[in-house]
Design a protein around this motif. Sequence first.
Motif, PDB file in Angstrom:
ATOM      1  N   HIS A 214       1.493  -1.510  -0.132  1.00 35.17           N
ATOM      2  CA  HIS A 214      -0.153  -0.128  -0.606  1.00 35.17           C
ATOM      3  C   HIS A 214       0.890   1.122  -0.561  1.00 35.17           C
ATOM      4  O   HIS A 214       0.839   1.560   0.716  1.00 35.17           O
ATOM      5  CB  HIS A 214      -0.905   0.056   1.351  1.00 35.17           C
ATOM      6  N   LYS A 215       1.278   2.090  -1.497  1.00 34.56           N
ATOM      7  CA  LYS A 215       2.313   2.775  -1.521  1.00 34.56           C
ATOM      8  C   LYS A 215       2.126   4.129  -0.961  1.00 34.56           C
ATOM      9  O   LYS A 215       2.370   4.831  -0.180  1.00 34.56           O
ATOM     10  CB  LYS A 215       2.975   2.878  -2.685  1.00 34.56           C
ATOM     11  N   ASN A 225       3.281   9.098  -2.597  1.00 28.65           N
ATOM     12  CA  ASN A 225       3.909   7.467  -2.489  1.00 28.65           C
ATOM     13  C   ASN A 225       4.806   7.885  -1.470  1.00 28.65           C
ATOM     14  O   ASN A 225       5.105   8.783  -1.491  1.00 28.65           O
ATOM     15  CB  ASN A 225       4.338   7.241  -4.150  1.00 28.65           C
ATOM     16  N   THR A 226       4.932   6.531  -0.976  1.00 25.67           N
ATOM     17  CA  THR A 226       6.046   6.363   0.053  1.00 25.67           C
ATOM     18  C   THR A 226       6.432   4.930  -0.100  1.00 25.67           C
ATOM     19  O   THR A 226       6.305   4.767  -0.770  1.00 25.67           O
ATOM     20  CB  THR A 226       5.037   5.692   1.738  1.00 25.67           C
ATOM     21  N   GLY A 227       6.787   4.882   1.082  1.00 23.48           N
ATOM     22  CA  GLY A 227       8.325   3.425   0.972  1.00 23.48           C
ATOM     23  C   GLY A 227       7.198   2.577   1.348  1.00 23.48           C
ATOM     24  O   GLY A 227       7.906   1.040   1.157  1.00 23.48           O
ATOM     25  N   GLY A 228       5.892   2.563   1.385  1.00 25.68           N
ATOM     26  CA  GLY A 228       4.979   1.853   1.869  1.00 25.68           C
ATOM     27  C   GLY A 228       4.009   1.770   3.853  1.00 25.68           C
ATOM     28  O   GLY A 228       5.394   1.656   3.943  1.00 25.68           O
ATOM     29  N   ILE A 413      -5.581  -0.385   5.467  1.00 25.62           N
ATOM     30  CA  ILE A 413      -4.542  -2.036   5.047  1.00 25.62           C
ATOM     31  C   ILE A 413      -5.085  -3.786   5.194  1.00 25.62           C
ATOM     32  O   ILE A 413      -5.708  -3.572   5.535  1.00 25.62           O
ATOM     33  CB  ILE A 413      -3.148  -1.594   5.608  1.00 25.62           C
ATOM     34  N   GLY A 414      -5.743  -3.574   3.651  1.00 32.00           N
ATOM     35  CA  GLY A 414      -5.774  -5.067   4.004  1.00 32.00           C
ATOM     36  C   GLY A 414      -7.426  -4.864   3.168  1.00 32.00           C
ATOM     37  O   GLY A 414      -8.088  -5.876   2.488  1.00 32.00           O
ATOM     38  N   ARG A 415      -7.675  -3.609   3.405  1.00 33.53           N
ATOM     39  CA  ARG A 415      -9.260  -3.836   2.309  1.00 33.53           C
ATOM     40  C   ARG A 415      -9.446  -4.359   1.155  1.00 33.53           C
ATOM     41  O   ARG A 415     -10.379  -4.810   0.704  1.00 33.53           O
ATOM     42  CB  ARG A 415      -9.943  -2.230   2.444  1.00 33.53           C
ATOM     43  N   ARG A 416      -8.704  -3.606   0.185  1.00 30.82           N
ATOM     44  CA  ARG A 416      -8.665  -3.904  -1.198  1.00 30.82           C
ATOM     45  C   ARG A 416      -8.278  -5.520  -1.134  1.00 30.82           C
ATOM     46  O   ARG A 416      -9.525  -6.316  -1.964  1.00 30.82           O
ATOM     47  CB  ARG A 416      -7.182  -3.540  -1.679  1.00 30.82           C
ATOM     48  N   ALA A 417      -7.566  -5.864  -0.916  1.00 36.67           N
ATOM     49  CA  ALA A 417      -7.453  -7.196  -0.504  1.00 36.67           C
ATOM     50  C   ALA A 417      -8.445  -7.761  -0.325  1.00 36.67           C
ATOM     51  O   ALA A 417      -8.955  -9.182  -0.855  1.00 36.67           O
ATOM     52  CB  ALA A 417      -6.075  -8.350   0.150  1.00 36.67           C
ATOM     53  N   LEU A 418      -8.944  -8.473   0.911  1.00 34.51           N
ATOM     54  CA  LEU A 418     -11.068  -8.530   1.376  1.00 34.51           C
ATOM     55  C   LEU A 418     -11.333  -8.359  -0.041  1.00 34.51           C
ATOM     56  O   LEU A 418     -12.118  -9.772  -0.210  1.00 34.51           O
ATOM     57  CB  LEU A 418     -10.608  -7.764   2.810  1.00 34.51           C
ATOM     58  N   ALA A 419     -11.594  -7.084  -0.410  1.00 32.74           N
ATOM     59  CA  ALA A 419     -12.412  -7.364  -1.332  1.00 32.74           C
ATOM     60  C   ALA A 419     -12.129  -8.049  -3.137  1.00 32.74           C
ATOM     61  O   ALA A 419     -13.340  -8.826  -3.171  1.00 32.74           O
ATOM     62  CB  ALA A 419     -13.192  -5.975  -1.731  1.00 32.74           C
TER      63      ALA A 419
END
Length: 425
Positions: A214-215, A225-228, A413-419
């Motif tokens: 998740h950048k 954008n970040t390092g993560g 964090i993880g919301r996109r993956a859970l969807a």
Amino acid sequence: MKLMVIGGGGREHAIIKKLKENPAVEEIYCLPGNGGIAADAVCVPEIGAKDIPAQVEFAKVHRIDYAVVAPDDPLALGAVDALTEAGVPCFGPDKKAAVIEASKAFSKDLMKKYGIPTAKYELFTDADAACAYIDAQGAPIVVKADGLALGKGVVVAQTVEEAKAAVRSMIEDKAFGQSGARVVIEEFMEGPEVSVLSFTDGETVVPMVSSMDHKCALDGDKGPNTGGMGTIAPNPCYTEKIADECMQTIFLPTIRAMKAEGRPFKGCLYFGLMLTKDGPKVVEYNCRFGDPETQVVLPLLKSDLLTVMQATTNSTLKDVPVEFSTDSACCVVLASNGYPKKYESGFPITMSEEAAAHTYVAGAKKDGDKLLTAGGRVLGVTAVAPTLEEAVKEAYRLSSEVDFANKYCRSDIGRRALAAQKERE
């Protein structure tokens, strides 16, 4: 055994915690390390990650048995070459192989030459010519500095004006020094992104558990954008069928291409992938463990990390079993508010004993008995659970047990993956 790990972030902390599981390991030195890593290794803050002569001397004096060179800069500068020449076996690619990350132009040309799927691109050293190309192509379009830029040399431009500004910033204003003297301009690809770290000894390649980074700094994948800001593993978009396709069209062809070029790659090769409608394509290569992907991938590794690393060095990877748990992992990065731009640091960090056991420290320093914030990304809290939903919930629970002034984290964090997981079910 005495080990030496080069680097000083959350990735190195994760590597050190995993290496410590091997009973043969007596001592681990981390150069330079940080205040949090000091709980698990002997930190040597006076020797920086790029101070290769000092690293070699330290390894000789302390009779180091094995070294792990974790960050991109020392790999690109030839730390593995220098240590190997001094008789210290290393995990990581030599300078000739590390160019796969150190020069985006090299990696793009490699993919074109060997038919490895990636985005269409052109290279430029002249800003006017680059801007004319952008005018012809339109937006969205991607502008990348050729060299290493601390993960910040990529601009996904939504408009032609934004792309041109990025080009002029890199080539004319030298925003990234010599790293931006040459730019790669790529077509914009669409689809889910997947990170796949892999162990390789130059012949055999063993992919690790896939992950999703998740950048962006803000919820909903907004902001700079970040390092993560966090990761999850495994990535639900990366099916067994896609994994098989990637092995045949990307992973093995890349390893073979590097060998054919006289640059055999040993260590951890990171594949940044885009799952497009035309199939998986390479977004980027990294010549080392990703950060914070390492913080979710290594906790799922069931095999002994040191044994696997030594197998990459000794070209015996095909003989070593590499097993991963079927559980899921989630890492939530706790940052200083304002990162990646302006932020304040120097605040005391407190955490429960349970949270500390699941924490990888990236930016902190010791002040007596206190641990103080000393960076944009301060630490990552990782939880492992039977399901992704449980891992995400547990990571946020543990994160709530860590406190410092100015603390910030994304809440999704993880919301996109859970969807994506729900769509597949």
